[in-house]
Motif scaffolding. Structure first.
Motif, PDB file in Angstrom:
ATOM      1  N   PHE A 114     -27.152 -17.032  28.857  1.00  0.00           N
ATOM      2  CA  PHE A 114     -25.805 -17.584  29.005  1.00  0.00           C
ATOM      3  C   PHE A 114     -25.881 -19.092  29.220  1.00  0.00           C
TER       4      PHE A 114
ATOM      5  N   TRP B 238     -16.093  -9.876  29.691  1.00  0.00           N
ATOM      6  CA  TRP B 238     -16.517  -8.493  29.437  1.00  0.00           C
ATOM      7  C   TRP B 238     -17.589  -8.040  30.442  1.00  0.00           C
TER       8      TRP B 238
ATOM      9  N   VAL C 194     -27.496  -9.770  24.015  1.00  0.00           N
ATOM     10  CA  VAL C 194     -27.312 -10.974  24.831  1.00  0.00           C
ATOM     11  C   VAL C 194     -28.682 -11.418  25.338  1.00  0.00           C
TER      12      VAL C 194
ATOM     13  N   ASN D 151     -17.406 -15.000  31.009  1.00  0.00           N
ATOM     14  CA  ASN D 151     -17.904 -13.641  30.841  1.00  0.00           C
ATOM     15  C   ASN D 151     -16.850 -12.569  31.151  1.00  0.00           C
TER      16      ASN D 151
ATOM     17  N   GLU E  96     -18.455 -17.869  23.799  1.00  0.00           N
ATOM     18  CA  GLU E  96     -18.430 -16.506  24.336  1.00  0.00           C
ATOM     19  C   GLU E  96     -17.235 -15.692  23.863  1.00  0.00           C
TER      20      GLU E  96
ATOM     21  N   VAL F 235     -19.903 -20.167  31.557  1.00  0.00           N
ATOM     22  CA  VAL F 235     -19.456 -18.967  30.838  1.00  0.00           C
ATOM     23  C   VAL F 235     -18.594 -18.130  31.783  1.00  0.00           C
TER      24      VAL F 235
ATOM     25  N   ILE G  50     -22.997 -18.287  24.499  1.00  0.00           N
ATOM     26  CA  ILE G  50     -23.975 -17.230  24.759  1.00  0.00           C
ATOM     27  C   ILE G  50     -25.051 -17.303  23.676  1.00  0.00           C
TER      28      ILE G  50
ATOM     29  N   LEU H   4     -20.736  -9.073  30.574  1.00  0.00           N
ATOM     30  CA  LEU H   4     -21.982  -8.854  29.836  1.00  0.00           C
ATOM     31  C   LEU H   4     -23.192  -9.235  30.668  1.00  0.00           C
ATOM     32  N   ARG H   5     -24.297  -8.524  30.422  1.00  0.00           N
ATOM     33  CA  ARG H   5     -25.564  -8.847  31.070  1.00  0.00           C
ATOM     34  C   ARG H   5     -26.624  -9.060  29.992  1.00  0.00           C
TER      35      ARG H   5
END
Lengths: 155, 348
Positions: B70, B78, B67, B76, B133, B74, B29, B80-81
């Motif tokens: 990406f 969690w 963040v 991801n 990540e 990934v 990330i 995440l955005r």
């Protein structure tokens, strides 16, 4: 050692103990590297004992129930003693504190000094616990010496 | 992008200059850095205590940010955005070894070889950082992203040490060394219900900060005998001693630890640092001595973030100094002079 007995704790007892330490070659050998002053504090001293000591010292109106004896210990010798009817006034490199009853048991040979320190029945209020532990043999010889001082317990 | 890069072991350690912005590789990330902490471990790094450091290396391992992008592949976990606030762990476990599987990811062998800002991977003293990540942990809403940076080192290290030592409600605690980790430990322990909490240091301002963060008693060991002062408060000794100073020696700890008590050490010492322990009291008192490295990023950091989000721990209270990137050498100079509680550099 004379046949006279001394009230514990008192200036006279402290002086007799100091003298007895100087007469004990076993203590001298065990404590040859000890170079610090030590205060022994007795807490919860019964009022009958406090009053008797106060009378002995010609004092009145004593309210403290914790007395202290200071010993100037150098290389296996005792170079002097002091007595404090109020323990809060006493200071030294090492301050060891315990109940009157514990000191009494110790002097009567009912308690092992090293065990009492390790189990914190004798509290090291000031000074290095770790250094003290290295002198456990001296502590035993010291207790053996105390047992030879003619002692009178008023309570 | 702007970055502070390593010059060498003599001062000034760092040079602020333009370097290429990194691109996130597979499983990585890209984080836009908000703030980085100024940590004493960096001084060990600069002086070569952890081994040779290549010129141009970007230090900084206490990182918060957003963040930005990406890389491929990934996973991801969690969710995440882009734009989400995060902190970046300096412990980057592989997530699959036996240490990770048993919840000891701070001791993951793979992590030992890739610590952003310390070993192998460039750190966060820059506008951007790329990072595997697994080391990116989301921040809760409402947590100040700049002041959150110390969660990723000082708070994390302190929290894990306290947890490992069994600190909880009513635990009596002595913290030796009121630097970033020590102060964090005091603040966290207070939130965890420890009592009393005694701070020992040689700097009055650090002890004032310790009081502000929850220490019930403070002792300046250059002015008072710490052994007798601690014994006045805790005649039977302390349940837990946290040695948080940079050069731990256990001398005071062994004097004041309670029977069956624990000494937990987080100060790293130098490459030749040693301590000796008197065996008899160690054994008969059942003293537990433990080292504690960092924290478990996926377990400890979210818990700390919850403590912060709940208001039980105010991270803004820890930070005493804030710098801009151009002042980064001054920041380390002040750190070495012992002037900080905790300092951050704002990058974004």
């Amino acid at each position: 050692m004379s046949s006279e007995s001394f009230i514990f704790p008192s200036p006279q007892w402290a002086e007799a103990f100091c003298k007895a330490l100087n007469e004990n070659p076993e203590y001298r050998e065990a404590a040859k590297d000890w170079v610090w002053d030590v205060v022994f504090v007795a807490t919860n001293v019964p009022s009958t004992v406090v009053n008797a000591i106060a009378q002995l010292m010609g004092l009145s109106g004593v309210t403290s129930n914790a007395g202290a004896m200071k010993f100037k210990l150098r290389n296996g010798t005792c170079q002097g003693s002091e007595f404090y009817i109020d323990a809060s006034k006493a200071d030294a490199d090492y301050i060891l504190e315990a109940d009157y009853s514990l000191w009494k048991d110790l002097i009567q040979g009912k308690v092992d000094p090293v065990g009492a320190i390790l189990s914190r029945k004798i509290r090291v209020k000031k000074g290095s616990f770790l250094t003290l532990v290295q002198f456990s043999s001296a502590a035993i010889k010291m207790t053996n010496t105390a047992m030879k001082v003619p002692t009178k317990f008023l309570a | 992008m702007k970055a502070a890069t390593y010059k060498g072991p003599s001062k000034p350690y760092l040079e602020v200059k333009e370097v290429p912005t990194p691109k996130p590789g597979p499983g990585e990330i890209l984080v836009r850095v908000a703030a980085t902490g100024i940590c004493h471990s960096d001084i060990h790094l600069f002086k070569g205590d952890f081994g040779p450091v290549r010129e141009g290396f970007i230090p900084g391992h206490e990182i918060s940010g957003w963040v930005e992008d990406f890389g491929p592949d990934v996973k991801n976990p969690w969710g995440l955005r882009k734009g989400d606030p995060v902190i970046v762990s300096w412990i980057v476990p592989d997530g699959i070894c036996k240490y990770c599987a048993s919840g000891k990811e701070n001791y993951c062998p793979a992590a030992a070889g890739r610590m952003p800002g310390l070993v192998g991977i460039n750190g966060g003293h820059a506008e951007y950082i790329t990072i595997p990540e697994i080391a990116v942990i989301p921040l809760e809403k409402g947590v100040d992203i700049y002041y959150a940076a110390p969660i990723a080192c000082a708070y994390g290290t302190a929290y894990h040490a306290l947890r490992e030592a069994g600190v909880g409600p009513g635990t009596s605690l002595v913290v030796i060394g009121a630097g970033g980790v020590g102060l964090s430990a005091i603040q966290l322990a207070s939130a965890m219900g420890a009592y009393p909490i005694i701070a020992v240091d040689i700097r009055d301002f650090a002890l004032e900060k310790a009081k502000e963060l929850g220490a019930t008693h403070v002792i300046n060991s250059t002015k008072e005998d710490p052994i007798s002062r601690i014994r006045d408060v805790l005649p039977d000794g302390a349940d837990v001693i946290h040695e948080a100073r940079p050069e731990p020696d256990l001398k005071l700890s062994m004097e004041v630890v309670a029977r069956a008590g624990t000494i937990v050490v987080t100060g790293l010492g130098g490459p030749k640092s040693t301590f000796t322990v008197n065996v008899l009291p160690f054994v008969i008192n059942g003293v537990r001595i433990m080292g504690s490295l960092g924290y478990r990023p996926r377990l400890d950091l979210p818990e700390i973030i919850k403590l912060v989000a709940s208001g039980k721990v105010d991270v803004r209270k820890l930070v005493s100094h804030t710098y801009v990137p151009e002042q980064i050498n001054e920041a380390y100079e002040n750190l070495e002079r012992g002037l900080h509680a905790r300092a951050i550099v704002k990058w974004g």
